[in-house]
Design a protein around this motif. Structure first.
Motif, PDB file in Angstrom:
ATOM      1  N   ILE A 644      -4.253   4.446  -8.239  1.00  0.00           N
ATOM      2  CA  ILE A 644      -4.208   4.409  -6.781  1.00  0.00           C
ATOM      3  C   ILE A 644      -2.793   4.710  -6.305  1.00  0.00           C
ATOM      4  O   ILE A 644      -1.810   4.228  -6.868  1.00  0.00           O
ATOM      5  CB  ILE A 644      -4.693   3.033  -6.266  1.00  0.00           C
ATOM      6  CG1 ILE A 644      -6.167   2.847  -6.657  1.00  0.00           C
ATOM      7  CG2 ILE A 644      -4.522   2.899  -4.760  1.00  0.00           C
ATOM      8  CD1 ILE A 644      -6.709   1.480  -6.364  1.00  0.00           C
ATOM      9  N   THR A 645      -2.703   5.532  -5.243  1.00  0.00           N
ATOM     10  CA  THR A 645      -1.440   5.937  -4.593  1.00  0.00           C
ATOM     11  C   THR A 645      -0.395   6.390  -5.609  1.00  0.00           C
ATOM     12  O   THR A 645       0.732   5.922  -5.629  1.00  0.00           O
ATOM     13  CB  THR A 645      -0.858   4.792  -3.728  1.00  0.00           C
ATOM     14  OG1 THR A 645      -0.514   3.702  -4.595  1.00  0.00           O
ATOM     15  CG2 THR A 645      -1.826   4.335  -2.681  1.00  0.00           C
ATOM     16  N   GLU A 646      -0.792   7.326  -6.452  1.00  0.00           N
ATOM     17  CA  GLU A 646       0.146   7.885  -7.443  1.00  0.00           C
ATOM     18  C   GLU A 646       0.471   9.321  -7.061  1.00  0.00           C
ATOM     19  O   GLU A 646      -0.429  10.110  -6.761  1.00  0.00           O
ATOM     20  CB  GLU A 646      -0.471   7.841  -8.839  1.00  0.00           C
ATOM     21  CG  GLU A 646       0.457   8.370  -9.919  1.00  0.00           C
ATOM     22  CD  GLU A 646      -0.218   8.424 -11.286  1.00  0.00           C
ATOM     23  OE1 GLU A 646       0.379   8.989 -12.206  1.00  0.00           O
ATOM     24  OE2 GLU A 646      -1.337   7.901 -11.425  1.00  0.00           O
ATOM     25  N   ASN A 647       1.755   9.682  -7.067  1.00  0.00           N
ATOM     26  CA  ASN A 647       2.176  11.053  -6.765  1.00  0.00           C
ATOM     27  C   ASN A 647       2.026  11.898  -8.032  1.00  0.00           C
ATOM     28  O   ASN A 647       2.759  11.712  -9.000  1.00  0.00           O
ATOM     29  CB  ASN A 647       3.626  11.068  -6.282  1.00  0.00           C
ATOM     30  CG  ASN A 647       4.032  12.453  -5.781  1.00  0.00           C
ATOM     31  OD1 ASN A 647       3.235  13.384  -5.792  1.00  0.00           O
ATOM     32  ND2 ASN A 647       5.264  12.577  -5.330  1.00  0.00           N
ATOM     33  N   GLY A 675     -13.717  12.599  -0.651  1.00  0.00           N
ATOM     34  CA  GLY A 675     -13.803  11.234  -0.119  1.00  0.00           C
ATOM     35  C   GLY A 675     -13.273  10.207  -1.105  1.00  0.00           C
ATOM     36  O   GLY A 675     -12.512   9.301  -0.731  1.00  0.00           O
ATOM     37  N   HIS A 676     -13.627  10.344  -2.379  1.00  0.00           N
ATOM     38  CA  HIS A 676     -13.133   9.416  -3.409  1.00  0.00           C
ATOM     39  C   HIS A 676     -11.614   9.533  -3.576  1.00  0.00           C
ATOM     40  O   HIS A 676     -10.914   8.525  -3.728  1.00  0.00           O
ATOM     41  CB  HIS A 676     -13.822   9.698  -4.738  1.00  0.00           C
ATOM     42  CG  HIS A 676     -15.239   9.203  -4.803  1.00  0.00           C
ATOM     43  ND1 HIS A 676     -15.591   7.889  -4.588  1.00  0.00           N
ATOM     44  CD2 HIS A 676     -16.405   9.863  -5.051  1.00  0.00           C
ATOM     45  CE1 HIS A 676     -16.899   7.744  -4.705  1.00  0.00           C
ATOM     46  NE2 HIS A 676     -17.425   8.935  -4.986  1.00  0.00           N
ATOM     47  N   ILE A 677     -11.114  10.787  -3.557  1.00  0.00           N
ATOM     48  CA  ILE A 677      -9.671  10.986  -3.758  1.00  0.00           C
ATOM     49  C   ILE A 677      -8.870  10.417  -2.591  1.00  0.00           C
ATOM     50  O   ILE A 677      -7.854   9.736  -2.783  1.00  0.00           O
ATOM     51  CB  ILE A 677      -9.370  12.490  -3.965  1.00  0.00           C
ATOM     52  CG1 ILE A 677      -9.866  12.940  -5.340  1.00  0.00           C
ATOM     53  CG2 ILE A 677      -7.876  12.783  -3.837  1.00  0.00           C
ATOM     54  CD1 ILE A 677      -9.757  14.412  -5.586  1.00  0.00           C
ATOM     55  N   LEU A 678      -9.324  10.659  -1.348  1.00  0.00           N
ATOM     56  CA  LEU A 678      -8.613  10.140  -0.178  1.00  0.00           C
ATOM     57  C   LEU A 678      -8.628   8.614  -0.158  1.00  0.00           C
ATOM     58  O   LEU A 678      -7.655   7.977   0.276  1.00  0.00           O
ATOM     59  CB  LEU A 678      -9.235  10.706   1.099  1.00  0.00           C
ATOM     60  CG  LEU A 678      -9.090  12.227   1.298  1.00  0.00           C
ATOM     61  CD1 LEU A 678      -9.716  12.659   2.604  1.00  0.00           C
ATOM     62  CD2 LEU A 678      -7.623  12.643   1.252  1.00  0.00           C
ATOM     63  N   LYS A 679      -9.724   8.037  -0.666  1.00  0.00           N
ATOM     64  CA  LYS A 679      -9.783   6.576  -0.751  1.00  0.00           C
ATOM     65  C   LYS A 679      -8.752   6.062  -1.764  1.00  0.00           C
ATOM     66  O   LYS A 679      -8.106   5.033  -1.561  1.00  0.00           O
ATOM     67  CB  LYS A 679     -11.196   6.160  -1.154  1.00  0.00           C
ATOM     68  CG  LYS A 679     -11.444   4.660  -1.099  1.00  0.00           C
ATOM     69  CD  LYS A 679     -12.893   4.356  -1.433  1.00  0.00           C
ATOM     70  CE  LYS A 679     -13.136   2.842  -1.411  1.00  0.00           C
ATOM     71  NZ  LYS A 679     -14.552   2.527  -1.775  1.00  0.00           N
ATOM     72  N   LYS A 680      -8.589   6.803  -2.870  1.00  0.00           N
ATOM     73  CA  LYS A 680      -7.595   6.426  -3.876  1.00  0.00           C
ATOM     74  C   LYS A 680      -6.178   6.575  -3.333  1.00  0.00           C
ATOM     75  O   LYS A 680      -5.302   5.749  -3.615  1.00  0.00           O
ATOM     76  CB  LYS A 680      -7.748   7.325  -5.112  1.00  0.00           C
ATOM     77  CG  LYS A 680      -8.347   6.631  -6.328  1.00  0.00           C
ATOM     78  CD  LYS A 680      -8.240   7.538  -7.535  1.00  0.00           C
ATOM     79  CE  LYS A 680      -8.878   6.860  -8.739  1.00  0.00           C
ATOM     80  NZ  LYS A 680      -8.710   7.645  -9.971  1.00  0.00           N
ATOM     81  N   MET A 681      -5.934   7.641  -2.551  1.00  0.00           N
ATOM     82  CA  MET A 681      -4.577   7.914  -2.065  1.00  0.00           C
ATOM     83  C   MET A 681      -4.132   6.918  -1.004  1.00  0.00           C
ATOM     84  O   MET A 681      -2.928   6.756  -0.771  1.00  0.00           O
ATOM     85  CB  MET A 681      -4.502   9.343  -1.516  1.00  0.00           C
ATOM     86  CG  MET A 681      -4.642  10.414  -2.583  1.00  0.00           C
ATOM     87  SD  MET A 681      -4.493  12.071  -1.926  1.00  0.00           S
ATOM     88  CE  MET A 681      -2.769  12.126  -1.533  1.00  0.00           C
ATOM     89  N   ASN A 682      -5.085   6.271  -0.327  1.00  0.00           N
ATOM     90  CA  ASN A 682      -4.767   5.185   0.613  1.00  0.00           C
ATOM     91  C   ASN A 682      -3.776   5.650   1.692  1.00  0.00           C
ATOM     92  O   ASN A 682      -2.708   5.074   1.891  1.00  0.00           O
ATOM     93  CB  ASN A 682      -4.192   3.994  -0.159  1.00  0.00           C
ATOM     94  CG  ASN A 682      -4.184   2.740   0.691  1.00  0.00           C
ATOM     95  OD1 ASN A 682      -4.897   2.674   1.692  1.00  0.00           O
ATOM     96  ND2 ASN A 682      -3.391   1.769   0.295  1.00  0.00           N
ATOM     97  N   LYS A 683      -4.151   6.766   2.369  1.00  0.00           N
ATOM     98  CA  LYS A 683      -3.390   7.328   3.496  1.00  0.00           C
ATOM     99  C   LYS A 683      -2.031   7.910   3.096  1.00  0.00           C
ATOM    100  O   LYS A 683      -1.244   8.292   3.951  1.00  0.00           O
ATOM    101  CB  LYS A 683      -3.195   6.292   4.601  1.00  0.00           C
ATOM    102  CG  LYS A 683      -4.488   5.823   5.241  1.00  0.00           C
ATOM    103  CD  LYS A 683      -4.232   4.860   6.377  1.00  0.00           C
ATOM    104  CE  LYS A 683      -5.552   4.387   6.978  1.00  0.00           C
ATOM    105  NZ  LYS A 683      -5.329   3.415   8.085  1.00  0.00           N
TER     106      LYS A 683
END
Length: 765
Positions: A644-647, A675-683
């Protein structure tokens, strides 16, 4: 086109055609490498060939048989020996005296062999080359323009023998003194290569530091020596040099005067077996077991299998092993064919419940002269043989209830090229072309004064056969079928349209399975069609324009020319140009194109422009579809390998926005994945920044990134990252660019960067 060689062909079987469509020609000074390209950016109908060369080493190869000082003393002793059987044998043997002195130098190449596809750093083929003075080296073409020697196996093997005191195993009896001439001969014969052949790529297991096992690709190179021994080198892939050598084992074949070598690889009920087929100059042929340690799924023979045992003094010149499917026995089988004098020996190997069945015989009545070269199409088992009188035989195997029989027909090259002598043949990987080395034949009963060696190409398939094979291909890779796509390219450029049957069959394939391979095939056809519609330039593009030069002189200050002089000069130039054009042989197609341009006021030019714009729009639509499919693959890798939220350094948010920006693009799979990726990126957006001004690089174009200050960076087509460096890679047909992998890249990004071009399947350099 016929390709003229700078030097005469040398060695046995001077032609070899690799799986990545490169033809190697062994000559007296170098190995000429002819690479066939299916160029989508050229409107010429001729086959496009990229030519490079592997030069022969400048220094002679001296086999390591002992300490240098002792070897020099022994050579002087043998040369001045009173016994003529020792002195003359020593002086005339070129293995002992490769530098020649008063004799002609031993320059040139004896044999060359291509590895399977996927062995070098770019995923292409390696070239093993054996020189006339017995130096065995491996070369790679890493930057397309230059061949690099990776390793000298003759030197390495000599060092191994020297360390082992020239004994194959510790139990061997101690060897004699180097000063004894028989021992001197033995040490040379045990490291004088005769032939070498590559195996298929196999998988080995490597134990990591934490005791985990990982699968590693490896390939074997078998080297046959003069004394009958076989050295089997194992290389880890990709092969980078000496550090990639895993092991080297020596096998004693027991065959006297060996002449040829080939791999036997057989698959039965998901069990793979392998061995080495060795032929002798006295006639016998047999399979030697090879014990492949730590290789997954491989089994070995318990004992050697004799395919032909009679010492009938018919030397075995060439051996080919072809895997086939037996329609009556409903199982796989191996067809081994060997050229023995003017005859072809064949052997069918079949594993049944009773064990290994061997059927063998000879095909006679093919040639009146000995066979000088033999090649085989591994797609359908067709065998081609040729003799020096310019006659080629095509042998087609036909299965019977018990074994098989051959139907053969004669191909007279004299009907195609005139009176010629043939020195070697090779068939392309998909069987579309036959390459032939020719020189001038006899004219009016007289031999030619000079020999001009040429490589000629003969078409073996029709356009319809090539198109059908491409549509039903199990490979699904355009680059691996360049010989077939070249025939399709020629047909479209010639007729200036895509045949209706091909268009309909391709549309059905796209509708039924939707594989990106058929989309890439469609893109290839549209690009060739676009090139066929283009008007050919009236002048060569590299030639300077004289008219421009005159205008520059007249416009320059201080010339003092008047307007009348300028008009007179222009009219003279125009009249000269028109005279020059009438003197040339103008093609009918060119005149037709010119007439279209001249009649633009009547509207004759407008349909052609509209047609080109329509094809261009179709090309862009197909390219966009392939881009979106690859973007989905990249996003899938990002989702699988990130927390989650990894660059990830991949512009994930930009790729997501680019995919969803088109309202007409409705792909449920893409929407769910995004949708799954955007949820992982957390804005989080993790944008890319320009390395020159630190401004944000927006993702608005798949090909390039432009910051607010106007700095332009090209995008990598494999990861969609901006290539912010001066060094990057390009695909073989210059379709796209890709960045180099960096040490800090994770394994999954390095794996993405190893992929081929998403538009043409070509490797990236």
């Amino acid at each position: 086109p016929a390709v003229r060689l700078q030097h005469g062909a040398s060695g046995l079987e001077p032609l070899a055609w690799s799986e990545d469509h490169r033809v190697s020609v062994s000559t007296a000074r170098s190995i000429a490498v002819l690479e066939q390209l299916s160029d989508v950016h050229s409107g010429g109908q001729d086959m496009v060939i990229h030519r490079t060369a592997v030069p022969a080493p400048g220094a002679a190869c001296m086999l390591k048989v002992g300490p240098k000082k002792e070897v020099a003393e022994c050579k002087e002793k043998f040369a001045s020996s009173v016994d003529p059987t020792v002195s003359q044998t020593f002086m005339l043997d070129r293995v002992f005296n490769p530098e020649g002195k008063s004799l002609t130098p031993m320059r040139g190449f004896k044999y060359s062999s291509w590895s399977p596809l996927g062995c070098d750093a770019n995923g292409r083929c390696l070239l093993a080359a054996l020189t006339m003075d017995n130096r065995l080296t491996i070369h790679a073409n890493l930057n397309r323009l230059q061949w690099v020697q990776l390793v000298d196996l003759t030197e390495l093997y000599g060092e191994r023998l020297f360390e082992a005191s020239y004994k194959l195993c510790k139990a061997d009896t101690p060897c004699g003194e180097l000063g004894d001439f028989p021992e001197f001969q033995r040490r040379h014969s045990m490291q004088t290569p005769v032939r070498m052949e590559w195996s298929g790529i196999c998988t080995t297991q490597q134990v990591k530091h934490n005791n985990e096992c990982r699968d590693v690709g490896s390939v074997l190179l078998a080297v046959l020596f003069e004394n009958g021994n076989i050295a089997v080198w194992q290389f880890q892939l990709p092969f980078l040099g000496k550090e990639s050598i895993t092991s080297c084992n020596t096998i004693e074949s027991g065959i006297s005067s060996p002449s040829v070598l080939s791999w036997w690889e057989y698959e039965h009920n998901n069990r793979k077996m392998s061995g080495l087929i060795v032929g002798s100059a006295y006639g016998p042929v047999k399979i030697i077991p090879v014990n492949l340690k730590a290789v997954k799924g491989y089994f070995t023979l318990r004992q050697p299998v004799v395919l032909w045992q009679e010492m009938d003094q018919l030397p075995v010149h060439s051996i080919k092993c072809i895997p086939l499917y037996h329609p009556y026995q409903k199982c796989s089988c191996s067809l081994v064919v060997a050229a023995r004098g003017p005859y072809v020996f064949w052997c069918l190997l079949l594993i049944s419940k009773a064990g290994l069945n061997v059927h063998n015989s000879h095909v006679t009545g093919l040639h009146s002269l000995p066979i000088v070269s033999m090649t085989a199409d591994k797609q359908n088992g067709t065998v081609y043989t040729c003799s020096s009188d310019g006659k080629v035989r095509q042998l087609i195997p036909i299965f019977t209830d018990v074994a098989l029989k051959f139907e053969h027909q004669l191909i007279k090259l004299s009907e195609v090229f005139g009176s010629v002598r043939t020195h070697g043949i090779a068939v392309s990987p998909c069987g579309a072309y036959l390459a032939v080395i020719t020189t001038e034949g006899m004219a009016n009963g007289l031999h030619p004064v000079n020999k001009n060696y040429q490589v000629q190409f003969v078409t073996l398939k029709t356009f319809e056969e090539a198109a059908a094979q491409l549509l039903e291909s199990s490979v699904q890779n355009l680059f691996r079928q360049v010989d077939l796509t070249d025939l399709v390219r020629w047909k479209i450029l010639k007729d200036k349209h895509i045949p209706q049957f091909l268009q309909e069959a391709l549309d059905k394939k796209i509708e039924s399975c939707g594989s990106t391979y058929f989309w890439r095939f469609k893109l290839f056809l549209l690009r060739i069609l676009y090139q066929s519609m283009q008007k050919a330039p009236s002048e060569v593009t590299w030639r300077p324009s004289h008219e421009d030069a005159k205008i520059l002189i007249s416009d320059s200050p201080g010339t003092g020319s008047t307007e009348d002089d300028q008009e007179e000069g222009t009219s003279k130039q125009a009249s000269k140009q028109s005279l020059g054009d009438t003197g040339k042989g103008v093609d009918i197609d060119d005149t037709a194109e010119d007439s279209l341009h001249q009649s633009s006021d009547t509207g004759g030019h407008e349909p052609m422009v509209e047609k080109l714009l329509e094809i261009q729009a179709q090309i862009e639509a197909v390219e966009m579809h392939l881009t979106r499919e690859h973007m989905k693959r990249v996003l899938g890798e990002v989702y699988l390998h990130t927390w989650i939220t990894e660059n990830t350094s991949i512009p994930t948010r930009g790729v997501c926005d680019f995919l969803m920006s088109d309202d007409g693009y409705d792909d449920r799979t893409a929407r769910v994945l995004i949708g799954h990726i955007l949820k992982k990126m957390n804005k989080q957006t993790f944008p890319e920044h320009c390395s020159l001004c630190k401004e944000i690089l927006p993702f608005t174009d798949r090909k390039q990134a432009v910051c607010s200050n106007g700095h332009i960076w090209l995008r990598c087509f494999l990861t969609y990252q901006s290539c912010q460096s001066l060094v990057y890679r390009r695909c073989l047909l210059h379709d796209s660019i890709a960045r180099h992998p960096t040490p800090e890249d994770p394994e999954w990004i390095k794996r993405l960067l190893q992929g081929p071009c998403t538009f043409c399947d070509s490797p990236v350099f």
